[in-house]
Design a protein around this motif. Structure first.
Motif, PDB file in Angstrom:
ATOM      1  N   TRP A   1      -8.495  -1.516   1.220  1.00 45.93           N
ATOM      2  CA  TRP A   1      -7.606  -1.788  -0.352  1.00 45.93           C
ATOM      3  C   TRP A   1      -7.472  -2.790  -0.873  1.00 45.93           C
TER       4      TRP A   1
ATOM      5  N   SER B   1      -3.630   0.111  -3.604  1.00 43.99           N
ATOM      6  CA  SER B   1      -2.889  -1.316  -3.016  1.00 43.99           C
ATOM      7  C   SER B   1      -2.595  -1.943  -4.422  1.00 43.99           C
TER       8      SER B   1
ATOM      9  N   VAL C   1       0.865  -1.076  -0.316  1.00 42.87           N
ATOM     10  CA  VAL C   1       0.190  -0.086   0.240  1.00 42.87           C
ATOM     11  C   VAL C   1       0.869   1.305  -0.032  1.00 42.87           C
TER      12      VAL C   1
ATOM     13  N   VAL D   1       3.321  -2.040   3.969  1.00 45.93           N
ATOM     14  CA  VAL D   1       3.761  -0.639   4.156  1.00 45.93           C
ATOM     15  C   VAL D   1       4.566   0.570   4.415  1.00 45.93           C
TER      16      VAL D   1
ATOM     17  N   LEU E   1      -0.949   7.069   2.144  1.00 45.16           N
ATOM     18  CA  LEU E   1      -1.847   8.515   1.398  1.00 45.16           C
ATOM     19  C   LEU E   1      -1.527   9.906   1.176  1.00 45.16           C
TER      20      LEU E   1
ATOM     21  N   GLY F   1      -3.723   7.412  -2.946  1.00 45.88           N
ATOM     22  CA  GLY F   1      -3.052   6.008  -2.708  1.00 45.88           C
ATOM     23  C   GLY F   1      -2.906   4.739  -3.406  1.00 45.88           C
TER      24      GLY F   1
ATOM     25  N   ASP G   1       4.884   5.472   5.670  1.00 46.80           N
ATOM     26  CA  ASP G   1       3.805   5.960   6.044  1.00 46.80           C
ATOM     27  C   ASP G   1       3.033   5.715   7.359  1.00 46.80           C
TER      28      ASP G   1
ATOM     29  N   ARG H   1      -2.215   8.357   7.061  1.00 49.47           N
ATOM     30  CA  ARG H   1      -2.388   6.973   7.671  1.00 49.47           C
ATOM     31  C   ARG H   1      -3.429   6.062   5.999  1.00 49.47           C
ATOM     32  N   TYR H   2      -3.263   4.754   6.017  1.00 51.79           N
ATOM     33  CA  TYR H   2      -3.527   4.751   4.793  1.00 51.79           C
ATOM     34  C   TYR H   2      -4.906   3.689   5.511  1.00 51.79           C
ATOM     35  N   ASP H   3      -4.639   2.982   6.781  1.00 47.62           N
ATOM     36  CA  ASP H   3      -5.855   2.579   7.523  1.00 47.62           C
ATOM     37  C   ASP H   3      -6.454   3.148   8.918  1.00 47.62           C
TER      38      ASP H   3
END
Length: 182
Positions: free
Chosen positions: A157, A122, A58, A166, A61, A120, A170, A147-149
């Protein structure tokens, strides 16, 4: 070329018209006149970027802020990804909302991500080559990210959490509300 606006204002899915025969195929991946006539946006791309990633990666972002903000036109040259754009424009009616689009070398779809958005993706396939055009030059000092999560964004994702890879950079990004909520 088919251009369709997503539920996020200014964010478009572009589907090129593909011509195939026994020799292979051809398509025009971008035409500024058609894009401008359809969207009323005049974009001048000045930088092209490409990345290679393995399954489970991933990236994001990410965004650039201020005078170095970038609009991007993204596509996949090899493999398959879920591409995500998050509206981070505080005065937008879709602020804090996101769109997720499956982009692949097979479907040839592209996503136009306007300035003021986080971006972003995945990787769903074993490998992916990701290509994007930017309308502004990269500037390290203007980098920002989320953060992606992030629980507020709640992005799917398309990967099992235990298989997500990751970067350390990130993983230490703040949550959306730490940067964009007042």
């Amino acid at each position: 070329m088919k251009i369709e606006e997503t539920h996020l204002e200014g964010c478009y899915i572009i589907e090129p018209k593909k011509f195939e025969d026994d020799r292979g195929y051809f398509f025009e991946s971008f035409n500024n006149k058609i894009f401008k006539d359809t969207t009323n946006l005049d974009v001048n791309f000045v930088q092209d970027n490409q990345s290679f990633s393995y399954k489970g990666v991933v990236r994001g972002l990410h965004a650039q802020k201020g005078q170095y903000a970038q609009a991007k036109l993204v596509r996949v040259l090899k493999g398959e990804v879920i591409d995500v754009a998050v509206d981070a424009r505080p005065n937008s009616s879709t602020f804090g909302k996101h769109v997720a689009v499956k982009l692949s070398a097979e479907n040839n779809l592209q996503l136009f991500v306007p300035r003021g958005f986080l971006h972003g993706f995945s990787v769903l396939s074993e490998e992916a080559v990701f290509f994007y055009k930017c309308d502004n030059y990269y500037n390290k000092e203007s980098e920002q990210g989320v953060r992606y999560d992030d629980p507020f964004l709640n992005i799917n994702w398309g990967l099992d959490k235990e298989n997500i890879k990751v970067s350390d950079k990130d993983l230490i990004l703040p949550n959306f509300n730490e940067i964009f909520r007042k």
